[in-house]
Enzyme design. Structure first.
Site, mmCIF file in Angstrom:
data_model
loop_
_atom_site.group_PDB
_atom_site.id
_atom_site.type_symbol
_atom_site.label_atom_id
_atom_site.label_comp_id
_atom_site.label_asym_id
_atom_site.label_seq_id
_atom_site.Cartn_x
_atom_site.Cartn_y
_atom_site.Cartn_z
ATOM 1 N N MET A 1 -36.405 8.628 17.139
ATOM 2 C CA MET A 1 -36.475 7.458 16.265
ATOM 3 C C MET A 1 -37.195 6.304 16.954
ATOM 4 S SD MET A 1 -35.841 6.509 13.194
ATOM 5 C CE MET A 1 -34.463 7.344 12.398
ATOM 6 N N PHE B 1 -7.162 -3.195 43.375
ATOM 7 C CA PHE B 1 -7.943 -1.970 43.224
ATOM 8 C C PHE B 1 -7.827 -1.436 41.799
ATOM 9 C CE2 PHE B 1 -8.154 2.745 43.556
ATOM 10 C CZ PHE B 1 -9.501 2.843 43.886
ATOM 11 N N GLN B 2 -8.965 -1.205 41.186
ATOM 12 C CA GLN B 2 -9.084 -0.708 39.806
ATOM 13 C C GLN B 2 -8.369 -1.605 38.800
ATOM 14 O OE1 GLN B 2 -8.111 3.557 39.806
ATOM 15 N NE2 GLN B 2 -10.251 4.011 40.322
ATOM 16 N N LYS C 1 1.644 -0.556 35.699
ATOM 17 C CA LYS C 1 2.332 0.602 36.268
ATOM 18 C C LYS C 1 3.833 0.366 36.410
ATOM 19 C CE LYS C 1 1.532 4.141 39.773
ATOM 20 N NZ LYS C 1 0.681 4.543 40.929
ATOM 21 N N GLU D 1 -14.130 9.615 30.105
ATOM 22 C CA GLU D 1 -13.294 8.813 29.195
ATOM 23 C C GLU D 1 -14.019 8.437 27.909
ATOM 24 O OE1 GLU D 1 -11.691 8.052 33.381
ATOM 25 O OE2 GLU D 1 -13.684 8.112 32.449
#
Length: 559
Positions: free
Chosen positions: A474, A112-113, A162, A50
């Site tokens: 760097m 959940f999630q 959802k 993602e």
């Protein structure tokens, strides 16, 4: 007609002329992915992660000027986009990120999630939404795109439970009614411009003897490069740029000074430090530009032009602040100022440029600066360059000459390692007419190298140019200069065989180990209309110079 929330989202995306979405499916967005299944006119790009989707949408937006769109699931899917959202926010990039969410009835129950992505992203978005009333979904989507692209652009998150995606709601095509947020949110309104300030700016420009223009990313965003050039040529002012301003002014123009600040050219820093009138346009005066604020442009009266009133007087006090669209304001100023002749100031600038050119020592068998110079020559300056972050980024800014806006894509404000590969995917898909090259360091490249899977899957013809010094370059440079060479955790290993990695994804790989090989290998890599990885084995002792030490004035450089 009545549609599900997921179907409404698709219809609204079509209204916004969205043709490309970058994302990754999951349980909380399955209704949307189901609605996409038979959709024509919108292509979904499945990335490997993602974060890669967010960076790809960012690269698409920067390269095209259109908003980038991301679609991810709830929980870890949403949190994995946070670095990409912060990158877009810091660099004023228009993104609209759609995140799935658990059903509204499950919110706040540690489901959940479930994660409060609106709360997490509030400080790094221009605005965000949790859609709890399905009936408002069409207007929220339209408003999200309007906010992302209006004024100073930025990312907007739309969190969709959802049950909102499955609810049947009334859908009516956009009727063009005004966006409510413009009357609801005070920060949209531009600061009240006192007409006297514009008159004062014209008067100061006409009277000054050593003007310098500092062009920032706002020039590229507003498409004001032609207006900037005409203005600079009329008042005979040299132009320096911030990192985000690369491409705002032609890199081969005699008035171009290059980048200013920590890794700016010596002559750009000298010009700003000796100017009596500094005209900053679409630049936010970041700490990497100004360094020691009390010593920055000490002789200059500063005109600051920016669309965002919050940037005026934030880091540097402006003597003449002007707030508004830089394209319109530059055009208006160019019409009103007197045309000047070149003067002793222009001669002094040319003398500094001759006496203090960018140079590199070439101690190693392969010079990264030479690689980028040769890349510029072979692409005739027409490529879109994306970068990772660190030494590779600074060399790309110093040694490739950018002549057009939206051709240098980099994580400027956030400095996110792992940005360039994803951004190159979005840029190449948004601008298939342009060659895209990602200039990377090995440390940054490894962070999101899984996106090679995306490059391979869609056969995106990008050249990945990996400058491999086997260290965090760097970080090592700073440790060498300021920490007595104590290289704490900056040496990488065991070494990755990048050619085998490329081969694992079905991508052709090349290696370069000497300057003599550079032209031949780059020519071959650029001639191929397929994904390519080129590994350049460079010395860990190569450094980015010039450099302003932290806290020093910008005319006090190390090289």
């Amino acid at each position: 007609m009545k549609l599900t929330g997921a179907q409404v989202l698709i219809e609204c995306l079509k209204e916004q002329k969205v043709d490309l979405i970058f994302g990754y499916p999951g349980g909380a967005v399955l209704p949307i992915y189901d609605a996409l299944y038979n959709t024509r006119g919108i292509t979904h790009i499945l990335t490997a992660h993602e974060q890669g989707a967010a960076h790809a949408a960012d690269g698409y937006a920067r390269a095209t000027g259109k908003p980038g769109v991301v679609l991810v699931t709830s929980g870890p899917g949403a949190t994995n986009t946070v670095t990409g959202i912060a990158t877009a926010y810091m660099d004023s990039v228009p993104l609209v990120i759609f995140t799935g969410q658990v059903a509204a009835s499950l919110l706040g129950r540690d489901s959940f999630q479930e994660v409060d992505i609106a709360g997490i992203t509030m400080p790094i978005t221009k605005h965000n939404y949790i859609v709890k009333d399905a009936a408002r979904l069409p207007h929220i989507i339209r408003e999200a795109f309007d906010i992302a692209t209006s004024g100073r652009p930025g990312p907007v998150v739309v969190d969709m439970p959802k049950d909102v995606q499955t609810a049947l709601i009334e859908y009516k095509p956009d009727d063009g009614r005004p966006m409510e947020w413009k009357t609801r949110r005070k920060w949209y309104e531009e600061a009240d411009n006192n007409p006297e300030n514009i008159e004062k700016a014209v008067e100061l420009i006409n009277k000054c003897t050593s003007p310098v223009i500092l062009a920032g990313g706002g020039i590229n965003i507003s498409g004001a490069n032609r207006e900037l050039r005409e203005f600079a040529e009329k008042i005979k002012a040299p132009v320096c740029v911030s990192l985000m301003g690369m491409g705002a002014f032609p890199g081969d123009h005699p008035y171009f000074l290059g980048m200013v600040g920590m890794h700016g050219t010596r002559y750009a820093n000298y010009a700003v430090s000796n100017s009596d009138c500094l005209i900053a346009v679409g630049a936010r005066f970041s700490d990497r530009v100004i360094s020691k604020v009390e010593a920055f442009a000490p002789k200059a009266r500063i005109i600051h032009i920016d669309i965002d009133p919050a940037e005026i007087n934030k880091n540097v006090t402006a003597h003449i602040p002007i707030c508004g669209d830089v394209k319109e304001l530059l055009s208006g100023l160019a019409d009103r100022v007197a045309e000047r002749d070149e003067s002793g100031w222009n001669s002094q600038i040319q003398e500094w440029k001759q006496d203090h050119p960018l140079k590199y020592r070439g101690k190693s068998a392969l010079s990264p600066q030479y690689v980028i110079e040769k890349l510029y020559e072979l692409t005739e300056g027409k490529a879109i360059i994306t970068t990772e972050v660190g030494q590779n980024q600074m060399w790309a800014a110093q040694y490739y000459k950018y002549s057009e806006p939206r051709t240098f894509l980099t994580s400027g404000g956030l400095g996110a390692m792992g940005y360039g590969l994803g951004a190159s995917i979005g840029a190449a898909m948004g601008r298939p007419d342009r060659r895209v090259v990602n200039i990377a360091g090995d440390g940054s490249f490894k962070m999101n190298s899984t996106e090679l899977a995306t490059v391979s899957k869609y056969q995106v013809p990008i050249v990945q140019l990996v400058l491999n010094n086997h260290t965090l370059g760097m970080v090592r440079q700073w440790q060498d200069l300021f920490f007595q060479g104590r290289y704490s955790q900056s040496t990488l290993g065991p070494d990755v065989d990048f050619l085998k990695l490329a081969d694992a994804y079905g991508i052709k790989g090349f290696s370069i180990s000497s300057n003599q090989e550079v032209e031949r290998v780059l020519k071959e890599a650029l001639s191929l209309n397929e994904p390519v990885l080129v590994e350049c084995d460079i010395s860990p002792d190569e450094k980015v110079y010039p450099m302003v030490a932290p806290g020093a004035a910008i005319d006090n450089l190390i090289d």
